[in-house]
Scaffold this motif. Structure first.
Motif, PDB file in Angstrom:
ATOM      1  N   PRO A 152      -5.253  10.814  -5.366  1.00 41.78           N
ATOM      2  CA  PRO A 152      -3.837  10.984  -5.679  1.00 41.78           C
ATOM      3  C   PRO A 152      -2.897  10.412  -4.610  1.00 41.78           C
ATOM      4  CG  PRO A 152      -4.779  13.065  -4.990  1.00 41.78           C
ATOM      5  CD  PRO A 152      -5.904  12.078  -5.059  1.00 41.78           C
ATOM      6  N   ARG A 153      -3.400  10.193  -3.408  1.00 36.56           N
ATOM      7  CA  ARG A 153      -2.526   9.666  -2.355  1.00 36.56           C
ATOM      8  C   ARG A 153      -2.575   8.144  -2.357  1.00 36.56           C
ATOM      9  NH1 ARG A 153      -6.832   9.153   1.821  1.00 36.56           N
ATOM     10  NH2 ARG A 153      -8.297  10.503   1.176  1.00 36.56           N
ATOM     11  N   PRO A 154      -1.540   7.507  -1.852  1.00 40.92           N
ATOM     12  CA  PRO A 154      -1.535   6.037  -1.813  1.00 40.92           C
ATOM     13  C   PRO A 154      -2.700   5.521  -0.986  1.00 40.92           C
ATOM     14  CG  PRO A 154       0.617   6.931  -1.220  1.00 40.92           C
ATOM     15  CD  PRO A 154      -0.331   8.088  -1.312  1.00 40.92           C
ATOM     16  N   GLY A 155      -3.243   4.400  -1.409  1.00 44.61           N
ATOM     17  CA  GLY A 155      -4.371   3.814  -0.705  1.00 44.61           C
ATOM     18  C   GLY A 155      -3.961   3.199   0.615  1.00 44.61           C
ATOM     19  N   SER A 156      -4.935   3.039   1.488  1.00 44.79           N
ATOM     20  CA  SER A 156      -4.657   2.403   2.771  1.00 44.79           C
ATOM     21  C   SER A 156      -4.851   0.893   2.624  1.00 44.79           C
ATOM     22  CB  SER A 156      -5.585   2.965   3.851  1.00 44.79           C
ATOM     23  OG  SER A 156      -6.936   2.781   3.489  1.00 44.79           O
ATOM     24  N   THR A 157      -4.174   0.153   3.481  1.00 44.21           N
ATOM     25  CA  THR A 157      -4.278  -1.302   3.465  1.00 44.21           C
ATOM     26  C   THR A 157      -4.962  -1.760   4.739  1.00 44.21           C
ATOM     27  OG1 THR A 157      -2.254  -1.469   2.167  1.00 44.21           O
ATOM     28  CG2 THR A 157      -2.986  -3.453   3.290  1.00 44.21           C
ATOM     29  N   LEU A 158      -5.960  -2.605   4.585  1.00 47.46           N
ATOM     30  CA  LEU A 158      -6.712  -3.146   5.710  1.00 47.46           C
ATOM     31  C   LEU A 158      -6.514  -4.651   5.747  1.00 47.46           C
ATOM     32  CD1 LEU A 158     -10.048  -1.251   4.912  1.00 47.46           C
ATOM     33  CD2 LEU A 158      -8.174  -0.470   6.366  1.00 47.46           C
ATOM     34  N   THR A 159      -6.745  -5.238   6.917  1.00 50.13           N
ATOM     35  CA  THR A 159      -6.615  -6.684   7.066  1.00 50.13           C
ATOM     36  C   THR A 159      -7.928  -7.252   7.572  1.00 50.13           C
ATOM     37  OG1 THR A 159      -4.273  -6.440   7.585  1.00 50.13           O
ATOM     38  CG2 THR A 159      -5.302  -8.524   8.154  1.00 50.13           C
ATOM     39  N   ALA A 160      -8.427  -8.255   6.847  1.00 51.19           N
ATOM     40  CA  ALA A 160      -9.629  -8.953   7.295  1.00 51.19           C
ATOM     41  C   ALA A 160      -9.212 -10.088   8.216  1.00 51.19           C
ATOM     42  CB  ALA A 160     -10.408  -9.494   6.104  1.00 51.19           C
TER      43      ALA A 160
ATOM     44  N   ALA B 201      -7.988 -11.835   4.663  1.00 50.30           N
ATOM     45  CA  ALA B 201      -7.689 -11.185   3.386  1.00 50.30           C
ATOM     46  C   ALA B 201      -6.952  -9.884   3.649  1.00 50.30           C
ATOM     47  CB  ALA B 201      -8.980 -10.915   2.614  1.00 50.30           C
ATOM     48  N   ARG B 202      -6.214  -9.452   2.662  1.00 53.03           N
ATOM     49  CA  ARG B 202      -5.613  -8.119   2.688  1.00 53.03           C
ATOM     50  C   ARG B 202      -6.415  -7.269   1.709  1.00 53.03           C
ATOM     51  NH1 ARG B 202      -0.053  -7.650   0.386  1.00 53.03           N
ATOM     52  NH2 ARG B 202      -0.876  -6.178  -1.073  1.00 53.03           N
TER      53      ARG B 202
ATOM     54  N   ARG C 121     -13.850 -10.044   8.603  1.00 49.73           N
ATOM     55  CA  ARG C 121     -14.238  -8.680   8.980  1.00 49.73           C
ATOM     56  C   ARG C 121     -13.062  -7.727   8.853  1.00 49.73           C
ATOM     57  NH1 ARG C 121     -16.345 -10.418  14.748  1.00 49.73           N
ATOM     58  NH2 ARG C 121     -14.187 -11.047  14.650  1.00 49.73           N
ATOM     59  N   PHE C 122     -13.347  -6.497   8.385  1.00 50.29           N
ATOM     60  CA  PHE C 122     -12.319  -5.464   8.277  1.00 50.29           C
ATOM     61  C   PHE C 122     -12.924  -4.093   8.516  1.00 50.29           C
ATOM     62  CE2 PHE C 122     -14.030  -6.183   4.045  1.00 50.29           C
ATOM     63  CZ  PHE C 122     -14.234  -4.903   3.544  1.00 50.29           C
TER      64      PHE C 122
END
Length: 159
Positions: free
Chosen positions: A117-125, A109-110, A130-131
């Motif tokens: 106010p700052r752009p969110g971070s993107t994680l990869t499962a 999953a992404r 697991r992420f």
């Protein structure tokens, strides 16, 4: 003015009162005397821009701040959260250093961490769901998961 003019109970003539004009004047006064902070306005715009009409909302089913019994002597226990949307469950551990979690049933999953106010971070499962994220959370946050063609958004919480 003659006797035929209509007055309301406060003594105002009906055609003297314009609710739309009053509302506009009050908006202008509020904008000058108590303006909306720019960062709050940007958060509102970002939150609206990030909404997904086809996303399923994952309900918070467990929050260790509310549902767990405190352990004596432990002062910095991580916050444990469980979200559920249909068959998809997301377990998340929030610490002072970031977060880690797992999507169940296990699947890639992404995950986007939304908030502030700052752009969110993107994680990869990974394939086991697991992420991890090493950016500490502060303020309100939510997670958006994209699993295949499915989009799931968690409820908003405070870190």
């Amino acid at each position: 003015m003659n006797d035929d003019d209509a007055f309301d109970e406060d003594g105002w003539e009906d055609d003297e009162f314009d609710a739309g004009l009053l509302e506009e004047e009050l908006r202008q006064a509020a904008a000058v005397l108590d303006p909306v902070p720019a960062e709050l306005q940007q958060i509102a715009v970002d939150a609206y821009a990030l909404h997904d009409l086809d996303a399923r909302v994952a309900e918070l089913t467990f929050d260790s701040l509310v549902d767990a019994l405190p352990v004596r002597g432990v002062t910095d226990a991580p916050r444990m959260l469980t979200f559920r949307a249909g068959e998809v469950t997301v377990d998340v551990e929030v610490t002072a250093h970031g977060l880690l979690g797992q999507v169940l049933p296990p699947q890639p999953a992404r995950i986007e961490v939304l908030g502030g106010p700052r752009p969110g971070s993107t994680l990869t499962a990974d394939d086991l769901g697991r992420f991890t994220g090493d950016v500490p959370l502060s303020g309100p946050f939510a997670l958006r998961l994209r699993t295949g063609g499915d989009v799931v958004v968690t409820e908003w919480l405070r870190a």
